[in-house]
Design an enzyme around this catalytic site. Sequence first.
Site, PDB file in Angstrom:
ATOM      1  CE  LYS A 265      -3.854  -1.912   2.731  1.00 20.24           C
ATOM      2  NZ  LYS A 265      -4.950  -1.693   1.767  1.00 20.24           N
ATOM      3  NE  ARG A 339     -10.895 -10.016  -1.587  1.00 22.06           N
ATOM      4  CZ  ARG A 339     -11.283  -9.149  -2.519  1.00 22.06           C
ATOM      5  NH1 ARG A 339     -11.679  -9.573  -3.699  1.00 22.06           N
ATOM      6  NH2 ARG A 339     -11.289  -7.854  -2.254  1.00 22.06           N
TER       7      ARG A 339
HETATM    8  N1  BES Z   1      -8.061  -3.835   4.713  1.00 21.93           N
HETATM    9  C1  BES Z   1      -8.225  -3.469   3.359  1.00 21.93           C
HETATM   10  C2  BES Z   1      -9.528  -2.736   3.115  1.00 21.93           C
HETATM   11  C3  BES Z   1      -9.557  -1.283   3.472  1.00 21.93           C
HETATM   12  C4  BES Z   1      -8.897  -0.351   2.701  1.00 21.93           C
HETATM   13  C5  BES Z   1     -10.310  -0.850   4.522  1.00 21.93           C
HETATM   14  C6  BES Z   1      -8.958   0.982   3.014  1.00 21.93           C
HETATM   15  C7  BES Z   1     -10.398   0.498   4.830  1.00 21.93           C
HETATM   16  C8  BES Z   1      -9.707   1.409   4.076  1.00 21.93           C
HETATM   17  C9  BES Z   1      -8.227  -4.706   2.466  1.00 21.93           C
HETATM   18  O1  BES Z   1      -7.425  -5.740   2.883  1.00 21.93           O
HETATM   19  C10 BES Z   1      -7.732  -4.275   1.143  1.00 21.93           C
HETATM   20  O2  BES Z   1      -6.605  -3.885   1.066  1.00 21.93           O
HETATM   21  N2  BES Z   1      -8.583  -4.342   0.123  1.00 21.93           N
HETATM   22  C11 BES Z   1      -8.229  -3.936  -1.176  1.00 21.93           C
HETATM   23  C12 BES Z   1      -8.794  -4.920  -2.149  1.00 21.93           C
HETATM   24  C13 BES Z   1      -8.331  -4.718  -3.558  1.00 21.93           C
HETATM   25  C14 BES Z   1      -6.857  -5.064  -3.665  1.00 21.93           C
HETATM   26  C15 BES Z   1      -9.132  -5.580  -4.480  1.00 21.93           C
HETATM   27  C16 BES Z   1      -8.820  -2.548  -1.419  1.00 21.93           C
HETATM   28  O3  BES Z   1      -9.969  -2.304  -1.033  1.00 21.93           O
HETATM   29  O4  BES Z   1      -8.122  -1.699  -1.942  1.00 21.93           O
HETATM   30 MN    MN Z   2      -5.425  -5.516   2.183  1.00 25.14          MN
END
Ligand code: BES
Ligand code: MN
Length: 513
Positions: A265, A339
Amino acid sequence: MDFQLKTLGLARACAEKCDALVLLVGEDFKPGRDALSRLVADALAAQGLGSQAGKILSAWRPSGVAAARVLMVGAGDGSARAVRTAVRAAVGALRGTRARKLLVCLPEDVRPAGVHAAVSAVSETSYAYTATKSKPEPRELSKVIIAVSDATRPGLQTRFEAARGTALGIEFARELGNLPPNIATPTYLGQRARLLAREGGFQCQVLGPKEVERLGMGSFMAVARGSHEPLRFIVLKYQGAAASVSPVVLVGKGITFDSGGISIKPASEMDEMKFDMGGAASVLGTFRALAALKPRLNVIGLIPSCENLPDGRALKPGDVVTSMSGQTIEVLNTDAEGRLILCDALTYAERFEPCAVVDIATLTGACVVALGAVRSGLFSSDDELAQALLDAGESALDPCWRLPLDEDYAEGLKTHFADVANVAGRQGGAITAAKFLQRFARMYPWAHLDIAGTAWRGGAAKGATGRPVGLLVDYLLSQQPPATRAAKKARSTPKPASKKAAPAKKVSGTRAR
Ligand code: BES
Ligand code: MN
Ligand code: ZN
């Protein structure tokens, strides 16, 4: 904090010694002849006070009143929402005044939901995180009396107690969520779960890497591989009904830090990914409430917990892993890790032959885009379960909103290299994540709550909210079989076990408020 519900009209409230008295003034405030009524009537007449929810007028030692400080606060139409707004504002205004004993006088015709809202608002507003401060200041409020004109009115006492138990659960979840990720590791969550179980009188098992490998949770293990912190799989078992009654299973995402892994990230706000265990915290918080409320039903809590970090051994884009269900998964993005750990927990849930499984996860940024911080995303394969969760959310002022699960949304998860991919395209990201989970939840009625937007706040008010503990506890309480007189009596006068109780019937959709 010690909460008490008391029958106390304004006349008697005048004589109650306390540091602060908060008086909710609704639109249809009818003054009596006591000193507090006169104070409010004067202020209303002079337009120094309005009934707009949250508007405050304060007085210092008004004559005829034993309280040191009086806060008159507008309570609008007296609805639960208005009560919440009013109490939040008043308790917020008391911060720093060192008031220890508080008296909250609710509007005369307040409903059970209003009492609930008052208790949660006091608890919520007076909470302050101190765990990792070098000079922690103790909580100011210690005793809170909720005054109503007649505490024997139907539903008030029951709802008050439910609110008190729920508040303990919410606070538990917030505290866990707020802890830094170097403290709140998977190991730490396991320890807290054990302690909670011991104090609450329910069972708890904490599995480590070896046991999880034996179970064949290849997908969960793959995420944990990038971290030196060992994974934990936490199993909580609350039994409040006969063993033959099928349980509700709650599954909470317990990523104690989500860096994204190899699909890393961006740096800004990455600290907030310590809150990625919000689902796990809400399951633990719900069990804290169950321990206090002892409802007549069975509940299992499942928490897969690990970190998601990049490392020489970490999961890579392109890797194919085999889940406990036997389905193979191509990992196209290691940041879609939630997931990957949930799917194995959903398969594990089958062994309990549950009447419902609800997973709770800070799953997708897309859900934040869709619903913001107001409502959690709800997905379900079962209309009755969905409705019960929607109702619980409204009742607890912890609302959610149902999103679709059309099969067409699963198209993007197709891949040439495994049974399913872990991500689809950018569109409908919250839904495609839910479609992924649904493949592992075919054996029981299932619902998924995406709490990515609701589990914590960012910015100046950064911190865990404890959501959706309120929703979950309300839902669980609504699933109890109706209490018969005989059963009520048996509970108040414990006897040695005799006949086995009849299995509980599902009663969702029949709640009265
Ligand atoms: N924990 C995150 C989701 C999240 C992101 C919650 C920002 C709150 C704020 C999750 O594990 C994640 O990173 N999801 C990705 C999925 C994507 C790679 C398909 C996302 O939402 O960017
Ligand atoms: Mn994630
Ligand atoms: Zn995550």
